[in-house]
Each structure stands twice: as structure tokens, then as C-alpha cells.
Design an enzyme around this catalytic site. Structure first.
Site, PDB file in Angstrom:
ATOM      1  N   ASN A   1       0.835  -1.196   0.000  1.00  0.00           N
ATOM      2  CA  ASN A   1       0.000   0.000   0.000  1.00  0.00           C
ATOM      3  C   ASN A   1       0.872   1.249   0.000  1.00  0.00           C
ATOM      4  O   ASN A   1       1.963   1.269   0.547  1.00  0.00           O
ATOM      5  CB  ASN A   1      -0.953  -0.007   1.201  1.00  0.00           C
ATOM      6  CG  ASN A   1      -0.372   0.701   2.421  1.00  0.00           C
ATOM      7  OD1 ASN A   1      -0.429   1.928   2.532  1.00  0.00           O
ATOM      8  ND2 ASN A   1       0.217  -0.082   3.329  1.00  0.00           N
TER       9      ASN A   1
ATOM     10  N   PHE B   1      -1.740   8.087   4.417  1.00  0.00           N
ATOM     11  CA  PHE B   1      -2.510   8.662   5.533  1.00  0.00           C
ATOM     12  C   PHE B   1      -3.798   9.338   5.048  1.00  0.00           C
ATOM     13  O   PHE B   1      -4.152  10.436   5.486  1.00  0.00           O
ATOM     14  CB  PHE B   1      -1.673   9.685   6.315  1.00  0.00           C
ATOM     15  CG  PHE B   1      -0.608   9.111   7.204  1.00  0.00           C
ATOM     16  CD1 PHE B   1      -0.427   7.746   7.360  1.00  0.00           C
ATOM     17  CD2 PHE B   1       0.247   9.959   7.891  1.00  0.00           C
ATOM     18  CE1 PHE B   1       0.562   7.234   8.191  1.00  0.00           C
ATOM     19  CE2 PHE B   1       1.248   9.464   8.726  1.00  0.00           C
ATOM     20  CZ  PHE B   1       1.408   8.106   8.865  1.00  0.00           C
TER      21      PHE B   1
ATOM     22  N   SER C   1       5.602   5.066   8.770  1.00  0.00           N
ATOM     23  CA  SER C   1       4.992   4.781   7.478  1.00  0.00           C
ATOM     24  C   SER C   1       5.931   5.231   6.365  1.00  0.00           C
ATOM     25  O   SER C   1       6.482   6.331   6.415  1.00  0.00           O
ATOM     26  CB  SER C   1       3.660   5.521   7.331  1.00  0.00           C
ATOM     27  OG  SER C   1       3.198   5.438   5.996  1.00  0.00           O
TER      28      SER C   1
ATOM     29  N   ASN D   1       4.987   6.002   3.416  1.00  0.00           N
ATOM     30  CA  ASN D   1       4.196   6.655   2.378  1.00  0.00           C
ATOM     31  C   ASN D   1       3.957   8.141   2.598  1.00  0.00           C
ATOM     32  O   ASN D   1       3.229   8.773   1.839  1.00  0.00           O
ATOM     33  CB  ASN D   1       2.849   5.932   2.241  1.00  0.00           C
ATOM     34  CG  ASN D   1       3.043   4.473   1.885  1.00  0.00           C
ATOM     35  OD1 ASN D   1       3.842   4.147   1.023  1.00  0.00           O
ATOM     36  ND2 ASN D   1       2.342   3.597   2.584  1.00  0.00           N
ATOM     37  N   THR D   2       4.548   8.713   3.651  1.00  0.00           N
ATOM     38  CA  THR D   2       4.536  10.155   3.861  1.00  0.00           C
ATOM     39  C   THR D   2       5.982  10.635   3.765  1.00  0.00           C
ATOM     40  O   THR D   2       6.834  10.157   4.511  1.00  0.00           O
ATOM     41  CB  THR D   2       3.952  10.520   5.242  1.00  0.00           C
ATOM     42  OG1 THR D   2       2.568  10.135   5.273  1.00  0.00           O
ATOM     43  CG2 THR D   2       4.055  12.011   5.509  1.00  0.00           C
TER      44      THR D   2
ATOM     45  N   LYS E   1       5.451   3.368  17.054  1.00  0.00           N
ATOM     46  CA  LYS E   1       5.504   2.326  16.026  1.00  0.00           C
ATOM     47  C   LYS E   1       6.718   2.564  15.142  1.00  0.00           C
ATOM     48  O   LYS E   1       6.869   3.651  14.571  1.00  0.00           O
ATOM     49  CB  LYS E   1       4.234   2.338  15.187  1.00  0.00           C
ATOM     50  CG  LYS E   1       4.113   1.167  14.219  1.00  0.00           C
ATOM     51  CD  LYS E   1       2.721   1.125  13.623  1.00  0.00           C
ATOM     52  CE  LYS E   1       2.499  -0.145  12.822  1.00  0.00           C
ATOM     53  NZ  LYS E   1       1.121  -0.245  12.320  1.00  0.00           N
TER      54      LYS E   1
ATOM     55  N   ASN F   1       6.013  -1.633  11.493  1.00  0.00           N
ATOM     56  CA  ASN F   1       5.248  -1.136  10.358  1.00  0.00           C
ATOM     57  C   ASN F   1       5.589  -1.960   9.112  1.00  0.00           C
ATOM     58  O   ASN F   1       6.268  -2.977   9.199  1.00  0.00           O
ATOM     59  CB  ASN F   1       5.567   0.353  10.142  1.00  0.00           C
ATOM     60  CG  ASN F   1       4.357   1.130   9.633  1.00  0.00           C
ATOM     61  OD1 ASN F   1       3.651   0.674   8.736  1.00  0.00           O
ATOM     62  ND2 ASN F   1       4.125   2.301  10.196  1.00  0.00           N
TER      63      ASN F   1
END
Length: 367
Positions: free
Chosen positions: A118, A122, A183, A185-186, A226, A255
Site C-alpha cells: 500500500n 494517511f 509509514s 508513504n509520507t 511504532k 510497520n
């Protein structure tokens, strides 16, 4: 069998994100009527078992298997998830402002690898939307963690303001909080795991938790961090030491990963975070390392590639007090939770443990 024979074939013919929303909407609808909650408990509920009950941070968990963040991003289906056998659940990641996330498509299945990739970014309704959802839903029967992050447009130098805003707005709704700095993805988010940025961020988070505790009273709510599975050994050592010194209550390991080792499906070429079976051993090894570095004194929630009771038990023996699932739920369905709990009971008895807490970190003691 109902999921694998009927629901899964239908859902897996759909776009993954469309299937995701359909599932959340369905659980939202069913979980918000008393008859629906009873039906979910009858079909999927896990009967409380003293052997699997544990207490951490003054919170009672009827079983150690929770839902990882990312599935119910907006806390839309909390009553539904509360009644299918979870011992606790995370919602989010939530950011202060509503955020659309990255461009679609951004969620990909890798069935032969039992994995997902993915790059959602967010996407969420923001703190006001989550607050509204939590306020308007029915009763939940399991502990709730709220996973918090920063908006994409917020520079790292101001990240602490976003995390504090999330705690300030949602403190009254969660049982504990999770700081997401891992994450992939940021942009630049993972940089917050290192150096003075991490110390400053955690000091701000703890300060806000204490301020809200003074306002609300009662038990001060725990906060966990996390972390990513892609840290080097040196980075793990430094990051864990910083977290341990900060006064937070625990660590979630881990994560998603950026690694693509051993994948066979063509979607392996997609960018984003990988979850599922390929992460099983990587996350367990990270748990093992954290437990060793902290002498088992900092509670760990293990997440990553848990498909069987044996997977969960290995993480518990490595040092996890609780575990979380996500990808396996997509592939196996809600019947997974009963299988995990029944299997954990069998494994505990086989090793002569009368409580799940006795098994935590036992792999270290047997060496």
C-alpha cells in the site's frame, strides 16, 4: 468457510480499495445495531479464556490478538470490529487535517506471496471526523488505540504540533495512543525515527499526554511508538534507547517494509509498504532485538505477517506482550481470530504455561 467460499472470491474480484471500503461500510452498518452485534458475536466471537487474558498499563485485554492500524482508518466500524473476536484494536492513522492521500491505485494484492503493498498516504477524515465517528457509534467492548501522525504538508520541524493536536482532540476517546513515525508513504516521516527529532517529538507527545491527563483525571493514558522494520542494527539500537529514555509506554514492531525480497507476484514492482507473510520473520527478529535491548522492561506489541497461532506465539516468545493482524485478516477472514486464540491456548498448555504473560520473552530465558 463463509468468508473463503463466498465473500473472498467476490471481494478479490474487486479493486482492493473498493473491497476495503465495502467491508468497512458493512461492518459499520451491522455493528451499529444491537441485533447485528449479537450476530457478529455468534458467528465470529471468541469466548473469554483466563489463560489468554492479560493486563498492561492498567488496561485489561481479554485476548492478546488485536487489529493493526490502517484497516479502520477513520474509526468508522469500531463496534463491528469489537464483536468479531479481537482483544483490542487500533484506528487511524489520523492526522489533524482531513487528507486525501496519494493518487489511486494505491493498494495492491500479491496472493501468491500472501502480501499487500500500500501507498495510501494517511488518507483520513482528520481529527474532527474521527471524533464525530467515535462519538456517534455504539458501545465498544474492547480497548481502543488511536494511531496518530502528521499531515503531509507539515514539515518535520513542526511535526510535534500535529501529534499534540491529535492527542488534544482525541484524548477522551482512546484507551491508548500510538505515535506513527514509520509509514513509508509520507515523505520524510521515517526521518523522525532518528536523532534529536525523535527526542523532541516524544518529549512533546509525553507533555501533551500529561496535560490532558491533568485535565481529564483518571489513569494517564499510555503512548506507544511504532517503528519500521527497515532500520539498520545501529539505528535500531539508537532508536530503542531514545524511546526507552523518553518515558513512553511501549513499542509496536513493526510497520510495513520497503523490502521486496523473495516476492513472486508482478505487483512487487509497485512502490509502497509491504505487509503480510514476507514480514513474518523480519518483524519477529526486531521484537527479539527490542526485548534484549530493553531487558524485557518495555512492553512490545508485535505486528507483521501473523497468519497462524504459531506465528503469533513466536512473536510472544520473542518478547511481544500483545500481537496485531491486518493482512492475514484480508486473506483468511474473521474466522482467523478464533483459530489464533484456540491455537495459542494449545501452545501455552503444551509448554506448561498457565497465562499468556508467562510466555512473553520465554525464548530468551530458554537459551
Amino acid at each position: 468457510m463463509l468468508y473463503k467460499n463466498i465473500a473472498k472470491p467476490v471481494l478479490f474480484r474487486m479493486d482492493p480499495e473498493q473491497a476495503h471500503h465495502l467491508t468497512i461500510d458493512g461492518l459499520h452498518t451491522v455493528g451499529n445495531v444491537p441485533g447485528g452485534r449479537r450476530l457478529l458475536r455468534a458467528m465470529y466471537g471468541v469466548r473469554p479464556c483466563p489463560e489468554l487474558q492479560t493486563e498492561l498499563w492498567g488496561i485489561r485485554f481479554d485476548n492478546p490478538v488485536g487489529l493493526a492500524a490502517g484497516l479502520d482508518k477513520n474509526a468508522k466500524a469500531v463496534p463491528g470490529f469489537s464483536n468479531i473476536g479481537f482483544g483490542f484494536m487500533e484506528v487511524g492513522t489520523v492526522t489533524p487535517k482531513l487528507q486525501e492521500g496519494n493518487e489511486k491505485p494505491r493498494l495492491f494484492r500479491l496472493p501468491p506471496d500472501a502480501a499487500l503493498i500500500n501507498r495510501m498516504g494517511f488518507n483520513n477524515v482528520g481529527i474532527d471526523g474521527m471524533k464525530r465517528n467515535l462519538r456517534n457509534q455504539g458501545h465498544r467492548s474492547i480497548p481502543l488505540a488511536i494511531n496518530i501522525g502528521k499531515n503531509k504538508t507539515t514539515p518535520n520541524e513542526q511535526a510535534e504540533d500535529d501529534y499534540r493536536a491529535c492527542i488534544r482532540a482525541l484524548y477522551g476517546y482512546g484507551d491508548f495512543f500510538v505515535v506513527n513515525i514509520s509509514s513509508p508513504n509520507t515523505p520524510d516521516l521515517r526521518n523522525l525515527q532518528h536523532g534529536d527529532d525523535l527526542s523532541r517529538l516524544l518529549a512533546a507527545v509525553i507533555g501533551e499526554i500529561q496535560a490532558q491527563h491533568a485535565k481529564f483525571g483518571g489513569r494517564q493514558k499510555p503512548v506507544l511508538v511504532k517503528i519500521a522494520p527497515d532500520l539498520t542494527p545501529e539505528e535500531v539500537e539508537y532508536t530503542v534507547a531514545t524511546i526507552d529514555r523518553s518515558g513512553v509506554s511501549g513499542i509496536i514492531a513493526s510497520n510495513t517494509t520497503l523490502s521486496r525480497d523473495g516476492l513472486s507476484h508482478e505487483n512487487r514492482k509497485e512502490t509502497g509498504g509491504l505487509s503480510g507473510r514476507p514480514l513474518t520473520e523480519r518483524s519477529t527478529e526486531l521484537i527479539r532485538t527490542i526485548y534484549r535491548l530493553t531487558d524485557g522492561k518495555l512492553p512490545i506489541i508485535g505486528s507483521g505477517g501473523i497468519f497462524t497461532a504459531e506465528d503469533a506465539y513466536e512473536k510472544i516468545r520473542a518478547g511481544a506482550s500483545l500481537v496485531e493482524v491486518y493482512t492475514a485478516l484480508i486473506y483468511e477472514g474473521p474466522g482467523l481470530l478464533r483459530k489464533l486464540n484456540d491455537g495459542l491456548k494449545t501452545l501455552l498448555r503444551k509448554d506448561g504455561f498457565s497465562r499468556i504473560s508467562e510466555a512473553v520473552g520465554s525464548a530468551h530465558r530458554s537459551k
